[in-house]
Motif scaffolding. Sequence first.
Motif, PDB file in Angstrom:
ATOM      1  N   ALA A  47      -5.738   3.570   4.958  1.00 36.21           N
ATOM      2  CA  ALA A  47      -4.829   3.044   3.944  1.00 36.21           C
ATOM      3  C   ALA A  47      -5.186   3.647   2.601  1.00 36.21           C
ATOM      4  O   ALA A  47      -6.366   3.763   2.253  1.00 36.21           O
ATOM      5  N   GLU A  48      -4.163   4.021   1.840  1.00 35.51           N
ATOM      6  CA  GLU A  48      -4.385   4.659   0.543  1.00 35.51           C
ATOM      7  C   GLU A  48      -3.486   4.024  -0.507  1.00 35.51           C
ATOM      8  O   GLU A  48      -2.348   3.638  -0.214  1.00 35.51           O
ATOM      9  N   ALA A  49      -4.004   3.948  -1.735  1.00 27.30           N
ATOM     10  CA  ALA A  49      -3.262   3.334  -2.835  1.00 27.30           C
ATOM     11  C   ALA A  49      -3.333   4.218  -4.069  1.00 27.30           C
ATOM     12  O   ALA A  49      -4.329   4.913  -4.296  1.00 27.30           O
ATOM     13  N   PHE A  50      -2.269   4.176  -4.864  1.00 24.42           N
ATOM     14  CA  PHE A  50      -2.222   4.937  -6.108  1.00 24.42           C
ATOM     15  C   PHE A  50      -2.763   4.115  -7.281  1.00 24.42           C
ATOM     16  O   PHE A  50      -2.521   4.436  -8.436  1.00 24.42           O
ATOM     17  N   LYS A 104      -2.471  11.816  -5.912  1.00 26.31           N
ATOM     18  CA  LYS A 104      -2.173  10.547  -6.576  1.00 26.31           C
ATOM     19  C   LYS A 104      -3.025   9.405  -6.032  1.00 26.31           C
ATOM     20  O   LYS A 104      -3.083   8.331  -6.633  1.00 26.31           O
ATOM     21  N   VAL A 105      -3.671   9.607  -4.898  1.00 31.81           N
ATOM     22  CA  VAL A 105      -4.447   8.530  -4.271  1.00 31.81           C
ATOM     23  C   VAL A 105      -5.701   8.238  -5.092  1.00 31.81           C
ATOM     24  O   VAL A 105      -6.507   9.125  -5.366  1.00 31.81           O
ATOM     25  N   LEU A 106      -5.868   6.979  -5.473  1.00 35.70           N
ATOM     26  CA  LEU A 106      -7.008   6.556  -6.290  1.00 35.70           C
ATOM     27  C   LEU A 106      -7.953   5.624  -5.544  1.00 35.70           C
ATOM     28  O   LEU A 106      -9.078   5.391  -5.993  1.00 35.70           O
ATOM     29  N   ALA A 107      -7.510   5.070  -4.403  1.00 35.10           N
ATOM     30  CA  ALA A 107      -8.361   4.169  -3.619  1.00 35.10           C
ATOM     31  C   ALA A 107      -8.002   4.327  -2.143  1.00 35.10           C
ATOM     32  O   ALA A 107      -6.843   4.557  -1.801  1.00 35.10           O
ATOM     33  N   GLU A 108      -9.015   4.202  -1.293  1.00 40.23           N
ATOM     34  CA  GLU A 108      -8.793   4.374   0.143  1.00 40.23           C
ATOM     35  C   GLU A 108      -9.667   3.417   0.937  1.00 40.23           C
ATOM     36  O   GLU A 108     -10.820   3.160   0.570  1.00 40.23           O
ATOM     37  N   SER A 109      -9.115   2.907   2.021  1.00 37.85           N
ATOM     38  CA  SER A 109      -9.885   2.136   2.997  1.00 37.85           C
ATOM     39  C   SER A 109      -9.636   2.722   4.376  1.00 37.85           C
ATOM     40  O   SER A 109      -8.485   2.845   4.804  1.00 37.85           O
ATOM     41  N   VAL A 152       0.854  -1.184   0.000  1.00 38.41           N
ATOM     42  CA  VAL A 152       0.000   0.000   0.000  1.00 38.41           C
ATOM     43  C   VAL A 152       0.896   1.241   0.000  1.00 38.41           C
ATOM     44  O   VAL A 152       2.029   1.215   0.494  1.00 38.41           O
ATOM     45  N   ASP A 153       0.414   2.331  -0.584  1.00 37.83           N
ATOM     46  CA  ASP A 153       1.235   3.534  -0.737  1.00 37.83           C
ATOM     47  C   ASP A 153       1.204   4.456   0.483  1.00 37.83           C
ATOM     48  O   ASP A 153       2.097   5.295   0.655  1.00 37.83           O
ATOM     49  N   TRP A 154       0.177   4.330   1.292  1.00 38.75           N
ATOM     50  CA  TRP A 154       0.101   5.134   2.522  1.00 38.75           C
ATOM     51  C   TRP A 154      -0.691   4.339   3.554  1.00 38.75           C
ATOM     52  O   TRP A 154      -1.692   3.704   3.245  1.00 38.75           O
ATOM     53  N   PHE A 155      -0.202   4.376   4.793  1.00 43.38           N
ATOM     54  CA  PHE A 155      -0.928   3.684   5.869  1.00 43.38           C
ATOM     55  C   PHE A 155      -0.652   4.399   7.181  1.00 43.38           C
ATOM     56  O   PHE A 155       0.498   4.737   7.485  1.00 43.38           O
ATOM     57  N   GLY A 156      -1.709   4.634   7.953  1.00 42.21           N
ATOM     58  CA  GLY A 156      -1.539   5.313   9.225  1.00 42.21           C
ATOM     59  C   GLY A 156      -2.459   4.782  10.302  1.00 42.21           C
ATOM     60  O   GLY A 156      -3.548   4.261  10.018  1.00 42.21           O
ATOM     61  N   GLN A 158      -6.409  -7.714   0.650  1.00 46.55           N
ATOM     62  CA  GLN A 158      -5.940  -6.480   1.271  1.00 46.55           C
ATOM     63  C   GLN A 158      -6.806  -6.100   2.464  1.00 46.55           C
ATOM     64  O   GLN A 158      -6.301  -5.675   3.519  1.00 46.55           O
ATOM     65  N   LEU A 159      -8.110  -6.237   2.307  1.00 45.50           N
ATOM     66  CA  LEU A 159      -9.020  -5.887   3.407  1.00 45.50           C
ATOM     67  C   LEU A 159      -8.804  -6.793   4.610  1.00 45.50           C
ATOM     68  O   LEU A 159      -8.855  -6.341   5.756  1.00 45.50           O
TER      69      LEU A 159
END
Length: 222
Positions: free
Chosen positions: A193-196, A171-176, A97-101, A205-206
Amino acid sequence: MVSSYLSTAGLECPVSLIESKIELIQTYLAQHGLDTKAPLNYYVPELGEGGSCSLFGHLQAEPFELSSVVNITDDKNLERLNCLQAIVDCVVKESQVDWFGIYQKVTHDSQQQLVKLAYFGAESRACFPLNETFAALSNNVKVGLSKRARVINDIPTYLTEGGEYYTCDPKVLAESCLPLLSGDNQLLGIIDAEAFKLHFFDDEQLALLIAACFVIPKYLLN
């Protein structure tokens, strides 16, 4: 317990897959938790007019200090924080994943907020006020108030159809965004969580993100 979480969060995912991911994260923690060092401060974007939105690419001059919001002078809390960063590292390693917090619900400046304790990716906002006004803009806050997960696998289409979205990184195209819950379903915080990549968050992933929601509460700060 997993089924109860799925019901509260409004998610569907194979329980056996989630349980296997819980074991994966716990194994990673046992191997790397003591070696991971979480940052105690981090840079955040400048806020736009009224403080509601972040100006992506424009950072504040001084880093945000976690100690301004939570107690990190306690050795146990420092250990927990390091473990939370290890969980972040595990999720990123396993999912790409491109971003996770990880955010914890706290009371600060006489109001409830979500504070970012550990993360991977581009600089982003440190705190989100937990109120209805901000929920109109932020998935993090919306999930925090409702305890219902939000999975948006096609953000451009979502916006075209009139959905409201707090854009930090274009750039984020999908988020959970998923809630962190106590054993009696009280809100403890959220993960984001964010993905490009479009349609990034499939069952695999979920399941990993849901599994993180079962491991993280043990390591939230006192």
